[in-house]
Design an enzyme around this catalytic site. Structure first.
Site, PDB file in Angstrom:
ATOM      1  N   ASP A 166     -33.297  25.013  23.047  1.00  4.92           N
ATOM      2  CA  ASP A 166     -32.069  24.223  23.039  1.00  4.92           C
ATOM      3  C   ASP A 166     -31.647  23.920  21.605  1.00  4.92           C
ATOM      4  OD1 ASP A 166     -30.992  21.005  24.426  1.00  4.92           O
ATOM      5  OD2 ASP A 166     -29.907  22.898  24.118  1.00  4.92           O
ATOM      6  N   LYS A 187     -27.929  28.276  18.730  1.00  4.16           N
ATOM      7  CA  LYS A 187     -27.891  29.335  19.751  1.00  4.16           C
ATOM      8  C   LYS A 187     -28.221  30.705  19.168  1.00  4.16           C
ATOM      9  CE  LYS A 187     -27.113  25.767  21.866  1.00  4.16           C
ATOM     10  NZ  LYS A 187     -28.340  25.056  22.332  1.00  4.16           N
ATOM     11  N   ASP A 232     -31.215  26.668  27.448  1.00  4.75           N
ATOM     12  CA  ASP A 232     -29.999  25.911  27.731  1.00  4.75           C
ATOM     13  C   ASP A 232     -28.791  26.643  27.133  1.00  4.75           C
ATOM     14  OD1 ASP A 232     -28.609  22.665  26.835  1.00  4.75           O
ATOM     15  OD2 ASP A 232     -28.387  23.839  28.661  1.00  4.75           O
ATOM     16  N   ASN A 233     -27.594  26.382  27.666  1.00  9.61           N
ATOM     17  CA  ASN A 233     -26.326  26.822  27.075  1.00  9.61           C
ATOM     18  C   ASN A 233     -26.103  28.319  27.015  1.00  9.61           C
ATOM     19  OD1 ASN A 233     -27.430  24.409  24.893  1.00  9.61           O
ATOM     20  ND2 ASN A 233     -25.673  24.001  26.231  1.00  9.61           N
ATOM     21  N   GLU A 287     -23.101  19.694  29.939  1.00  8.66           N
ATOM     22  CA  GLU A 287     -23.437  18.277  30.126  1.00  8.66           C
ATOM     23  C   GLU A 287     -22.201  17.381  30.094  1.00  8.66           C
ATOM     24  OE1 GLU A 287     -24.989  20.312  27.984  1.00  8.66           O
ATOM     25  OE2 GLU A 287     -24.997  19.541  25.964  1.00  8.66           O
TER      26      GLU A 287
HETATM   27  N1  LIG Z   1     -34.238  26.572  13.771  1.00  2.00           N
HETATM   28  C1  LIG Z   1     -34.369  25.278  14.070  1.00  2.00           C
HETATM   29  N2  LIG Z   1     -35.556  24.656  13.917  1.00  2.00           N
HETATM   30  C2  LIG Z   1     -35.668  23.345  14.240  1.00  2.00           C
HETATM   31  N3  LIG Z   1     -34.659  22.576  14.714  1.00  2.00           N
HETATM   32  C3  LIG Z   1     -33.468  23.173  14.858  1.00  2.00           C
HETATM   33  C4  LIG Z   1     -33.266  24.539  14.558  1.00  2.00           C
HETATM   34  N4  LIG Z   1     -31.976  24.846  14.827  1.00  2.00           N
HETATM   35  C5  LIG Z   1     -31.386  23.714  15.259  1.00  2.00           C
HETATM   36  N5  LIG Z   1     -32.282  22.709  15.274  1.00  2.00           N
HETATM   37  C6  LIG Z   1     -32.039  21.341  15.749  1.00  2.00           C
HETATM   38  O1  LIG Z   1     -31.771  21.471  17.151  1.00  2.00           O
HETATM   39  C7  LIG Z   1     -30.581  20.756  17.478  1.00  2.00           C
HETATM   40  C8  LIG Z   1     -29.457  21.724  17.642  1.00  2.00           C
HETATM   41  C9  LIG Z   1     -28.950  21.987  18.814  1.00  2.00           C
HETATM   42  C10 LIG Z   1     -27.813  22.971  18.957  1.00  2.00           C
HETATM   43  N6  LIG Z   1     -27.190  22.729  20.231  1.00  2.00           N
HETATM   44  C11 LIG Z   1     -25.900  22.962  20.367  1.00  2.00           C
HETATM   45  O2  LIG Z   1     -25.212  23.415  19.448  1.00  2.00           O
HETATM   46  C12 LIG Z   1     -25.274  22.600  21.656  1.00  2.00           C
HETATM   47  C13 LIG Z   1     -23.879  22.559  21.690  1.00  2.00           C
HETATM   48  C14 LIG Z   1     -23.245  22.207  22.875  1.00  2.00           C
HETATM   49  N7  LIG Z   1     -21.807  22.181  22.884  1.00  2.00           N
HETATM   50  O3  LIG Z   1     -21.183  22.456  21.831  1.00  2.00           O
HETATM   51  O4  LIG Z   1     -21.211  21.914  23.945  1.00  2.00           O
HETATM   52  C15 LIG Z   1     -23.963  21.889  24.033  1.00  2.00           C
HETATM   53  C16 LIG Z   1     -25.354  21.948  23.984  1.00  2.00           C
HETATM   54  O5  LIG Z   1     -26.116  21.657  25.083  1.00  2.00           O
HETATM   55  C17 LIG Z   1     -26.014  22.309  22.808  1.00  2.00           C
HETATM   56  O6  LIG Z   1     -27.389  22.374  22.831  1.00  2.00           O
HETATM   57  C18 LIG Z   1     -30.340  19.824  16.318  1.00  2.00           C
HETATM   58  O7  LIG Z   1     -31.084  18.649  16.484  1.00  2.00           O
HETATM   59  C19 LIG Z   1     -30.832  20.670  15.148  1.00  2.00           C
HETATM   60  O8  LIG Z   1     -31.191  19.887  14.036  1.00  2.00           O
HETATM   61 MG   LIG Z   2     -28.130  22.309  24.853  1.00  3.74          MG
END
Ligand SMILES: Nc1ncnc2c1ncn2[C@@H]1O[C@H](/C=C/CNC(=O)c2cc([N+](=O)[O-])cc(O)c2O)[C@@H](O)[C@H]1O
Ligand SMILES: [Mg+2]
Length: 214
Positions: free
Chosen positions: A141, A144, A169-170, A199
């Site tokens: 999650d 993406k 997810d997503n 969500e």
């Molecule tokens: N390589 C990595 N290593 C560690 N932590 C990492 C990482 N890449 C991202 N993160 C962390 O994971 C989370 C990102 C989630 C992206 N979800 C999304 O972008 C997202 C967007 C929508 N939306 O736009 O509707 C809906 C959703 O359910 C979503 O999960 C943030 O807390 C970010 O700091």
């Molecule tokens: Mg998500």
């Protein structure tokens, strides 16, 4: 300075949820996101699908990529049996700080290891850092465009065993086209799409459950 949305989400948990009651923490976040401010938690509708996959798998070792505020972390950990462990990876220190407090409010800090850093750096270190051999369940999650590279990295590091479950997810919104293409066409996985909604909205989204065949 103005508070951030994760800080306001945490405040809603501390105001409306009962300490030590994970389900009340989940409910408080869903209420906040549905009635006050949308946030990118897996949410209540997809959360029910997540619950059923976790319960059926009854995993000993779980890996979560992308903790954010800890909503799915708490949701998953609340279903785990006594001596099982959830390792969750988050590289944004602000989000990690909030998530630790949400996890503590739920009283689940003994089941959860939140490790700060990038998944690409931490996945190769899972065995040495946590004594994990393989993960029974992985919840993807995070960004993406990291789903596919991190899945290939987990394969390479031998973190998946015959029967390990990947739950993503997503896969529709925002979408993970390269991951879906790979996982649905790979002879090494048996995949199933669980149709749902993004969500707290009526937009289509869903979870992809993939079993590693070894
Ligand atoms: N390589 C990595 N290593 C560690 N932590 C990492 C990482 N890449 C991202 N993160 C962390 O994971 C989370 C990102 C989630 C992206 N979800 C999304 O972008 C997202 C967007 C929508 N939306 O736009 O509707 C809906 C959703 O359910 C979503 O999960 C943030 O807390 C970010 O700091
Ligand atoms: Mg998500």
């Amino acid at each position: 300075t103005r508070s951030t949305r994760p800080q306001r989400l945490l405040a809603a948990v501390q105001k409306n949820a009962t300490r030590g009651d994970p389900r009340s923490v989940v409910r408080a976040i869903d209420q906040f996101c549905r009635h006050k401010e949308w946030a990118m938690n897996v949410g209540d509708e997809k959360g029910c699908i997540l619950d059923s996959v976790v319960s059926e798998a009854n995993p000993t070792y779980v890996l979560e990529l992308g903790t954010y505020c800890g909503y799915s972390t708490v949701r998953i950990a609340s279903l785990l049996s006594p001596n099982s462990k959830l390792i969750t990876v988050e590289f944004n220190p602000e989000y990690a700080k909030i998530a630790r407090q949400v996890i503590a409010w739920a009283g689940l800090q003994d089941k959860i290891n939140l490790v700060e850093g990038a998944s690409g750096d931490l996945i190769p270190k899972m065995q040495e850092m946590f004594g994990v051999k393989t993960f029974d369940l992985v919840f993807l999650d995070h960004w993406k465009d990291r789903y596919l590279p991190d899945t290939k990295l987990m394969e390479k590091c031998g973190l998946l065993r015959k029967g390990s479950i990947l739950l993503a997810d997503n896969v529709i919104c925002p979408g993970t086209p390269d991951y879906l293409e790979y996982i649905r066409n790979s002879p090494q996985y048996e995949s199933q799409y669980f149709k749902s909604h993004l969500e707290y909205t009526k937009v289509e989204d869903g979870l992809e459950k993939s079993v590693f065949l070894g």
